[in-house]
Design an enzyme around this catalytic site. Structure first.
Site, PDB file in Angstrom:
ATOM      1  N   ASP A   1       0.774  -0.925  -0.096  1.00 56.67           N
ATOM      2  CA  ASP A   1      -0.216  -0.047   0.044  1.00 56.67           C
ATOM      3  C   ASP A   1       0.865   1.330   0.071  1.00 56.67           C
ATOM      4  O   ASP A   1       0.226   2.452   0.136  1.00 56.67           O
ATOM      5  CB  ASP A   1      -0.929   0.059   1.212  1.00 56.67           C
ATOM      6  CG  ASP A   1      -0.307   0.062   2.461  1.00 56.67           C
ATOM      7  OD1 ASP A   1       0.860  -0.188   2.707  1.00 56.67           O
ATOM      8  OD2 ASP A   1      -1.181   0.465   3.687  1.00 56.67           O
ATOM      9  N   SER A   2       2.206   1.070  -0.003  1.00 60.16           N
ATOM     10  CA  SER A   2       3.113   2.032  -0.143  1.00 60.16           C
ATOM     11  C   SER A   2       2.875   2.773  -1.479  1.00 60.16           C
ATOM     12  O   SER A   2       3.480   4.058  -1.822  1.00 60.16           O
ATOM     13  CB  SER A   2       4.633   1.564  -0.171  1.00 60.16           C
ATOM     14  OG  SER A   2       4.753   0.611  -0.722  1.00 60.16           O
TER      15      SER A   2
ATOM     16  N   ASP B   1      -1.167  -6.381  -0.078  1.00 56.57           N
ATOM     17  CA  ASP B   1      -0.847  -5.754   1.111  1.00 56.57           C
ATOM     18  C   ASP B   1      -2.476  -5.201   1.417  1.00 56.57           C
ATOM     19  O   ASP B   1      -2.985  -4.430   0.611  1.00 56.57           O
ATOM     20  CB  ASP B   1      -0.259  -4.507   0.887  1.00 56.57           C
ATOM     21  CG  ASP B   1       0.343  -4.020   2.371  1.00 56.57           C
ATOM     22  OD1 ASP B   1       0.317  -4.724   3.180  1.00 56.57           O
ATOM     23  OD2 ASP B   1       1.127  -3.164   2.313  1.00 56.57           O
TER      24      ASP B   1
ATOM     25  N   LYS C   1      -0.744  -9.625   3.117  1.00 57.12           N
ATOM     26  CA  LYS C   1      -0.129  -9.114   4.313  1.00 57.12           C
ATOM     27  C   LYS C   1      -1.019  -8.085   4.989  1.00 57.12           C
ATOM     28  O   LYS C   1      -1.746  -7.404   4.490  1.00 57.12           O
ATOM     29  CB  LYS C   1       1.310  -8.487   3.812  1.00 57.12           C
ATOM     30  CG  LYS C   1       1.781  -7.631   4.952  1.00 57.12           C
ATOM     31  CD  LYS C   1       3.193  -7.201   4.645  1.00 57.12           C
ATOM     32  CE  LYS C   1       3.106  -5.839   4.045  1.00 57.12           C
ATOM     33  NZ  LYS C   1       2.518  -4.713   4.826  1.00 57.12           N
TER      34      LYS C   1
ATOM     35  N   GLU D   1      -1.194  -5.509   8.807  1.00 57.66           N
ATOM     36  CA  GLU D   1      -0.403  -4.751   9.669  1.00 57.66           C
ATOM     37  C   GLU D   1      -0.925  -5.042  11.184  1.00 57.66           C
ATOM     38  O   GLU D   1      -2.182  -4.719  11.380  1.00 57.66           O
ATOM     39  CB  GLU D   1      -0.368  -3.202   9.359  1.00 57.66           C
ATOM     40  CG  GLU D   1       0.400  -2.778   8.422  1.00 57.66           C
ATOM     41  CD  GLU D   1       0.617  -1.469   7.914  1.00 57.66           C
ATOM     42  OE1 GLU D   1       0.368  -0.558   8.767  1.00 57.66           O
ATOM     43  OE2 GLU D   1       1.065  -0.872   6.804  1.00 57.66           O
TER      44      GLU D   1
ATOM     45  N   GLU E   1       9.644  -3.877  10.784  1.00 56.66           N
ATOM     46  CA  GLU E   1       9.699  -2.372  10.241  1.00 56.66           C
ATOM     47  C   GLU E   1      10.312  -1.602  11.158  1.00 56.66           C
ATOM     48  O   GLU E   1       9.598  -1.331  12.380  1.00 56.66           O
ATOM     49  CB  GLU E   1       8.539  -1.998   9.367  1.00 56.66           C
ATOM     50  CG  GLU E   1       8.865  -0.761   8.825  1.00 56.66           C
ATOM     51  CD  GLU E   1       8.048  -0.162   7.675  1.00 56.66           C
ATOM     52  OE1 GLU E   1       6.976  -0.932   7.354  1.00 56.66           O
ATOM     53  OE2 GLU E   1       8.350   1.102   7.200  1.00 56.66           O
TER      54      GLU E   1
HETATM   55  O1  KIV Z   1       3.725  -1.183   1.764  1.00 58.17           O
HETATM   56  C1  KIV Z   1       4.824  -1.621   1.766  1.00 58.17           C
HETATM   57  O2  KIV Z   1       5.406  -1.506   0.678  1.00 58.17           O
HETATM   58  C2  KIV Z   1       5.259  -2.363   2.869  1.00 58.17           C
HETATM   59  C3  KIV Z   1       6.657  -2.786   2.933  1.00 58.17           C
HETATM   60  C4  KIV Z   1       7.548  -1.450   3.111  1.00 58.17           C
HETATM   61  C5  KIV Z   1       6.874  -3.730   3.761  1.00 58.17           C
HETATM   62  O3  KIV Z   1       4.568  -2.578   3.717  1.00 58.17           O
END
Ligand code: KIV
Length: 265
Positions: free
Chosen positions: A45-46, A84, A113, A115, A182
């Site tokens: 989600d970056s 994510d 993934k 958080e 992280e």
């Molecule tokens: O969103 C993302 O790119 C991430 C990574 C930095 C682990 O969560």
């Protein structure tokens, strides 16, 4: 190239072989990352920051994540593709979490993934029970930016370090196959890696993790707004792209492009 599987990822920790993970958000870059033999590709989600230009990841939607997951999945032959889970896709409750995790698999991901630690262990367990592999993410969790008061290293004092260790153990106990650590001190990264049977994938968590992940745009020098200590820039694509675009502009303005070579006879 053969496709990497979840059992392959777990075996790598048992064999003591480092894992690699990078983000990718579109077809050409996903092809590059896959061809390079990177083990796992995260549609992070970056993308809300490095692709969409937002201040943080909180505005990224499920529909946007699924759009990028479909594009990346189309390009990948070897790497394990992980979607994510964005803000609001799992916070409201269990049912939303499971439905949204399923949607990622329909879009081509093999795993998701999410958080959080103890607080989301029930969500992780519910998704794993539906046979959807989950990667955890503890320490500096970007979706908690407001609670943390910015993107700050977490777990610096003993109480905070113990909380992160508890979070990591809760994620493992809930059935996650791997966990991102992280923005934590490297000693804490080492301790968590030793305490868990599942692989730890570090980003700003030191060299002792079982694997490493970076945001692709950071590694390639395509994102300049901030440059954390843990990033190593392996290329400077921004300046190469800028140079190419400037040369094109100049040649068009001087009447040098297109030449005979680029014109139909
Ligand atoms: O969103 C993302 O790119 C991430 C990574 C930095 C682990 O969560």
């Amino acid at each position: 190239m053969t496709k990497i599987t979840i059992p392959d990822i777990l075996k790598r920790k048992r064999d003591g072989k480092k894992l690699t993970m990078l983000t990718a958000y579109d077809f050409p870059f996903a092809q590059i990352v896959d061809e390079a033999g990177i083990d796992m590709i995260l549609i992070g989600d970056s993308l809300g920051v490095v692709v969409q230009g937002n201040e943080n990841t909180l505005s990224v939607t499920m529909d946007e994540m699924l759009y990028h997951t479909r594009i990346v999945s189309r390009a990948v032959e070897h790497s394990l593709v992980i979607g994510d889970m964005p803000f609001i896709s799992f916070q409201p409750g269990m049912e939303d979490t499971v439905r949204n995790a399923c949607r990622f698999l329909q879009a081509g991901a093999t795993a998701v993934k999410l958080e959080g630690g103890e607080a989301v262990a029930d969500r992780i367990r519910a998704v794993v029970q539906m046979d959807i592999p989950v990667m955890g993410h503890v320490g500096l969790t970007p979706q908690s930016v407001h609670r943390m008061g910015g993107y700050k290293v977490q777990g610096r004092d003993q109480a905070a370090a113990e909380r992160i260790m508890k979070d990591a153990k809760a994620v493992e106990a809930a059935g996650a196959f791997a966990i991102v650590l992280e923005g934590i001190p490297m000693e804490l990264g080492r301790k968590i890696t030793k305490a868990l049977l599942i692989p730890t994938i570090g980003i700003g968590a030191g060299p002792h993790c079982d694997g490493q992940v970076l945001v692709l745009h950071d590694l390639l020098g395509l994102f300049e707004r901030f440059n954390p200590t843990f990033v190593k820039t392996y290329a400077n694509l921004k300046s190469q792209a800028l140079d190419a675009v400037k040369r094109y502009k100049e040649e068009v303005e001087l009447g040098k492009f297109p030449s005979d070579e680029e014109s139909y006879k």
